[in-house]
Scaffold this motif. Sequence first.
Motif, PDB file in Angstrom:
ATOM      1  N   TYR A  57       0.774  -1.170   0.135  1.00 35.22           N
ATOM      2  CA  TYR A  57      -0.159  -0.110   0.059  1.00 35.22           C
ATOM      3  C   TYR A  57       0.914   1.314  -0.053  1.00 35.22           C
ATOM      4  O   TYR A  57       0.563   2.212  -0.735  1.00 35.22           O
ATOM      5  N   LEU A  58       1.892   1.208   0.888  1.00 37.27           N
ATOM      6  CA  LEU A  58       2.818   2.349   1.023  1.00 37.27           C
ATOM      7  C   LEU A  58       3.719   2.739  -0.325  1.00 37.27           C
ATOM      8  O   LEU A  58       3.634   3.637  -0.507  1.00 37.27           O
ATOM      9  N   LEU A  59       4.209   1.478  -0.696  1.00 40.23           N
ATOM     10  CA  LEU A  59       4.957   1.732  -2.082  1.00 40.23           C
ATOM     11  C   LEU A  59       4.194   2.103  -3.116  1.00 40.23           C
ATOM     12  O   LEU A  59       4.816   3.137  -3.742  1.00 40.23           O
ATOM     13  N   SER A  60       2.984   1.704  -3.324  1.00 44.20           N
ATOM     14  CA  SER A  60       2.285   2.302  -4.610  1.00 44.20           C
ATOM     15  C   SER A  60       1.907   3.780  -4.214  1.00 44.20           C
ATOM     16  O   SER A  60       1.919   4.673  -5.106  1.00 44.20           O
ATOM     17  N   MET A  61       1.515   4.210  -3.189  1.00 45.42           N
ATOM     18  CA  MET A  61       1.385   5.477  -2.733  1.00 45.42           C
ATOM     19  C   MET A  61       2.451   6.354  -3.042  1.00 45.42           C
ATOM     20  O   MET A  61       2.477   7.597  -3.592  1.00 45.42           O
ATOM     21  N   THR A  62       3.634   6.051  -2.792  1.00 43.96           N
ATOM     22  CA  THR A  62       4.945   6.683  -2.878  1.00 43.96           C
ATOM     23  C   THR A  62       5.126   6.846  -4.226  1.00 43.96           C
ATOM     24  O   THR A  62       5.432   7.799  -4.690  1.00 43.96           O
ATOM     25  N   VAL A  63       5.190   5.828  -5.255  1.00 48.75           N
ATOM     26  CA  VAL A  63       5.472   5.729  -6.490  1.00 48.75           C
ATOM     27  C   VAL A  63       4.542   6.861  -7.564  1.00 48.75           C
ATOM     28  O   VAL A  63       4.988   7.534  -8.319  1.00 48.75           O
ATOM     29  N   THR A  64       3.169   6.953  -6.926  1.00 49.67           N
ATOM     30  CA  THR A  64       2.334   7.674  -7.477  1.00 49.67           C
ATOM     31  C   THR A  64       2.013   8.985  -7.017  1.00 49.67           C
ATOM     32  O   THR A  64       1.484   9.840  -7.762  1.00 49.67           O
ATOM     33  N   ALA A  65       2.660   9.272  -5.975  1.00 45.91           N
ATOM     34  CA  ALA A  65       2.336  10.721  -5.320  1.00 45.91           C
ATOM     35  C   ALA A  65       2.586  11.682  -6.046  1.00 45.91           C
ATOM     36  O   ALA A  65       1.763  12.701  -5.976  1.00 45.91           O
ATOM     37  N   VAL A  66       3.967  11.928  -6.732  1.00 41.38           N
ATOM     38  CA  VAL A  66       4.354  13.061  -7.289  1.00 41.38           C
ATOM     39  C   VAL A  66       3.292  13.000  -8.896  1.00 41.38           C
ATOM     40  O   VAL A  66       3.069  14.039  -9.029  1.00 41.38           O
ATOM     41  N   ALA A  67       3.040  11.741  -9.344  1.00 37.58           N
ATOM     42  CA  ALA A  67       2.503  11.750 -10.684  1.00 37.58           C
ATOM     43  C   ALA A  67       1.262  12.485 -10.425  1.00 37.58           C
ATOM     44  O   ALA A  67       0.388  13.137 -11.235  1.00 37.58           O
ATOM     45  N   VAL A  68       0.254  11.942  -9.258  1.00 38.64           N
ATOM     46  CA  VAL A  68      -0.908  12.490  -9.251  1.00 38.64           C
ATOM     47  C   VAL A  68      -1.082  14.067  -8.926  1.00 38.64           C
ATOM     48  O   VAL A  68      -1.995  14.706  -9.342  1.00 38.64           O
ATOM     49  N   GLY A  69      -0.183  14.576  -8.346  1.00 35.74           N
ATOM     50  CA  GLY A  69       0.035  15.996  -8.220  1.00 35.74           C
ATOM     51  C   GLY A  69       0.251  16.765  -9.821  1.00 35.74           C
ATOM     52  O   GLY A  69      -0.526  17.626  -9.994  1.00 35.74           O
ATOM     53  N   ARG A  70       1.050  16.044 -10.449  1.00 32.40           N
ATOM     54  CA  ARG A  70       1.170  16.511 -11.820  1.00 32.40           C
ATOM     55  C   ARG A  70      -0.141  16.475 -12.595  1.00 32.40           C
ATOM     56  O   ARG A  70      -0.425  17.413 -13.498  1.00 32.40           O
ATOM     57  N   LEU A  71      -0.753  15.307 -12.459  1.00 28.98           N
ATOM     58  CA  LEU A  71      -1.970  15.210 -13.277  1.00 28.98           C
ATOM     59  C   LEU A  71      -2.977  15.958 -12.800  1.00 28.98           C
ATOM     60  O   LEU A  71      -3.897  16.445 -13.596  1.00 28.98           O
ATOM     61  N   GLY A  72      -3.120  16.366 -11.586  1.00 31.77           N
ATOM     62  CA  GLY A  72      -4.008  17.453 -10.872  1.00 31.77           C
ATOM     63  C   GLY A  72      -3.755  18.746 -11.442  1.00 31.77           C
ATOM     64  O   GLY A  72      -4.769  19.318 -11.867  1.00 31.77           O
ATOM     65  N   ASP A  73      -2.592  18.975 -11.682  1.00 33.94           N
ATOM     66  CA  ASP A  73      -2.229  20.419 -12.318  1.00 33.94           C
ATOM     67  C   ASP A  73      -2.696  20.517 -13.676  1.00 33.94           C
ATOM     68  O   ASP A  73      -3.043  21.405 -14.236  1.00 33.94           O
ATOM     69  N   ALA A  74      -2.297  19.268 -14.439  1.00 33.71           N
ATOM     70  CA  ALA A  74      -2.734  19.253 -15.775  1.00 33.71           C
ATOM     71  C   ALA A  74      -4.024  19.120 -16.323  1.00 33.71           C
ATOM     72  O   ALA A  74      -4.472  19.845 -17.174  1.00 33.71           O
ATOM     73  N   LEU A  75      -4.756  17.974 -15.596  1.00 25.36           N
ATOM     74  CA  LEU A  75      -6.137  17.705 -16.082  1.00 25.36           C
ATOM     75  C   LEU A  75      -7.342  18.318 -15.427  1.00 25.36           C
ATOM     76  O   LEU A  75      -8.286  18.301 -15.468  1.00 25.36           O
ATOM     77  N   GLY A  76      -6.849  18.631 -14.098  1.00 27.59           N
ATOM     78  CA  GLY A  76      -7.909  19.530 -13.028  1.00 27.59           C
ATOM     79  C   GLY A  76      -8.032  18.577 -11.684  1.00 27.59           C
ATOM     80  O   GLY A  76      -8.043  17.382 -11.866  1.00 27.59           O
ATOM     81  N   ARG A  77      -7.621  19.166 -10.740  1.00 30.10           N
ATOM     82  CA  ARG A  77      -7.418  18.210  -9.512  1.00 30.10           C
ATOM     83  C   ARG A  77      -8.733  17.837  -9.219  1.00 30.10           C
ATOM     84  O   ARG A  77      -8.816  16.565  -8.482  1.00 30.10           O
ATOM     85  N   GLN A  78      -9.870  18.251  -9.652  1.00 27.44           N
ATOM     86  CA  GLN A  78     -11.260  17.686  -9.016  1.00 27.44           C
ATOM     87  C   GLN A  78     -11.673  16.269  -9.873  1.00 27.44           C
ATOM     88  O   GLN A  78     -12.165  15.482  -9.203  1.00 27.44           O
ATOM     89  N   ARG A  79     -11.295  16.365 -11.224  1.00 24.40           N
ATOM     90  CA  ARG A  79     -11.234  15.218 -11.950  1.00 24.40           C
ATOM     91  C   ARG A  79     -10.477  13.851 -11.379  1.00 24.40           C
ATOM     92  O   ARG A  79     -10.812  12.883 -11.492  1.00 24.40           O
ATOM     93  N   VAL A  80      -9.192  14.362 -11.173  1.00 29.04           N
ATOM     94  CA  VAL A  80      -8.200  13.206 -10.700  1.00 29.04           C
ATOM     95  C   VAL A  80      -8.530  12.907  -9.339  1.00 29.04           C
ATOM     96  O   VAL A  80      -8.531  11.623  -8.940  1.00 29.04           O
ATOM     97  N   LEU A  81      -9.156  13.717  -8.608  1.00 30.02           N
ATOM     98  CA  LEU A  81      -9.517  13.261  -6.910  1.00 30.02           C
ATOM     99  C   LEU A  81     -10.555  12.080  -7.210  1.00 30.02           C
ATOM    100  O   LEU A  81     -11.011  11.076  -6.554  1.00 30.02           O
ATOM    101  N   LEU A  82     -11.576  12.517  -8.157  1.00 33.62           N
ATOM    102  CA  LEU A  82     -12.893  11.519  -8.419  1.00 33.62           C
ATOM    103  C   LEU A  82     -12.212  10.322  -8.962  1.00 33.62           C
ATOM    104  O   LEU A  82     -12.859   9.161  -8.486  1.00 33.62           O
TER     105      LEU A  82
END
Length: 472
Positions: A57-82
């Motif tokens: 659980y922790l490793l997958s969170m770690t690997v994707t943490a920065v990716a989701v931040g970038r995706l949020g900036d690019a595609l919209g944080r609300q869409r990525v959160l959903l």
Amino acid sequence: MNPTPRDPRSRSVLVSALALSTLLASLGTSVANVALPTLAHELDAPFGRVQWVVLSYLLSMTVTAVAVGRLGDALGRQRVLLAGLGVFTVATLACALAPTLPVLVAARSLQGVGAAVMIALPLALVRDVVPEERTGAAMGLLGTTSAAGTALGPAGGGLLIAASSWQAGFVAMLPLAGVALVLTGRALGDAPAPARSGARFDVAGALVLAGALVAGTLAMTPAAVPQVGAAPLLVVAAVLVALLVVVERRAAAPLVPWGLLRTRALSGGLLMNLLVATVMMSTLVVGPFYLAGGLGLNEAAIGLTLAVGPVVSALTGVVAGRVVDRAGAGPMTTCALLTMATGTVLLVGLPPVWGLPGYVLALVVLTPGYQLFLAANNTAVMTTVDAGRRGTVSGVLSLSRNLGLVAGASVMGAVFAGATGSVEIQDASAASIAAGTQATFLVATALLALAAVVSLAVRRRTDLSVSPARAS
């Protein structure tokens, strides 16, 4: 474009929805910890293997943490959160239905991907919609719900395991995940459609980072792959880290915004976040084994004991945020770290003398300090960046936290296992487990002392940089 509701009622609904997402992600982190002794016994698996229910659980969170931040900036944080909430809900169902340990580990990996979104993006969205003078209070609310999730995990999980089975904890999370998905969808439904920024994601860097983390973590849990051994895995991890540096230097959009890390406040905040997360995760991994093997508690009692600290944190979270707003993030960060160090010292000294009451008293000191640290450090870090990079920086902040959580579960777990002097923790004597617990929290105290030094250095540097402006 991201949601910026001006109506205070709409803003409150949105912040509440974000807090619920944070609660669920924290619940996912802690719900499995209390089941580790039960899994080791029922599946006849060594400590190093059942650790991977937490580590995956922790490793997958770690690997994707920065990716989701970038995706949020690019595609919209609300869409990525959903999307993250949807992934988390499906993965939780898979965990509940998992027939074997490998399947459970795989489902937990997927669950961690959703949790990475649910931890990283609320920090950025709160900063988007909450006035600056109330940011500390809002961060305190997120910290409160995070603590509540951490408390509900072991407490509810322990009771459910005692009454049913280890799967019951995941089954109980499903309705809450469904509510979070619906509530968040409604809260964000009126937000304007985001513009695509065209930001790219460093796939090669993410894959190399994942390999390095997995190899390093396996080296710290050699029982998971006894046929390989720790030394070759450490070599592989070192090679992959070197390769990661090369890949990141050539990447058009590297995982970590290296230019931002030149800011002393940001780099110091990330290092402190990592060290503190390492300490707190060690309480969730080592604690159940000490309470079970050292004090002889059953699953329900273990869960209730582990919940004491997070409950105290939940009760003090909003207050901590208000204190940060009034007293300043820098001084409160240092104060929080010293309070936490006092708590870990008490974890070393009180349980051998007072038993369970001593352990609980130490948690009551440790966890409010942690809550104050979260509110202060998150506020200090998120106020150093402009709006266009908040998603990325919140992702980096989550990355540092997740690296600390991985270190707490693997490195601190290895310290604990080594200090007991036993091959299998479930077979160790009560005295050996107590000795391992003391050694673990001595190391934790040293880590918090280092974090306090970093905090003082950051404050001194900040004071020096602003003093000429004040003088003029």
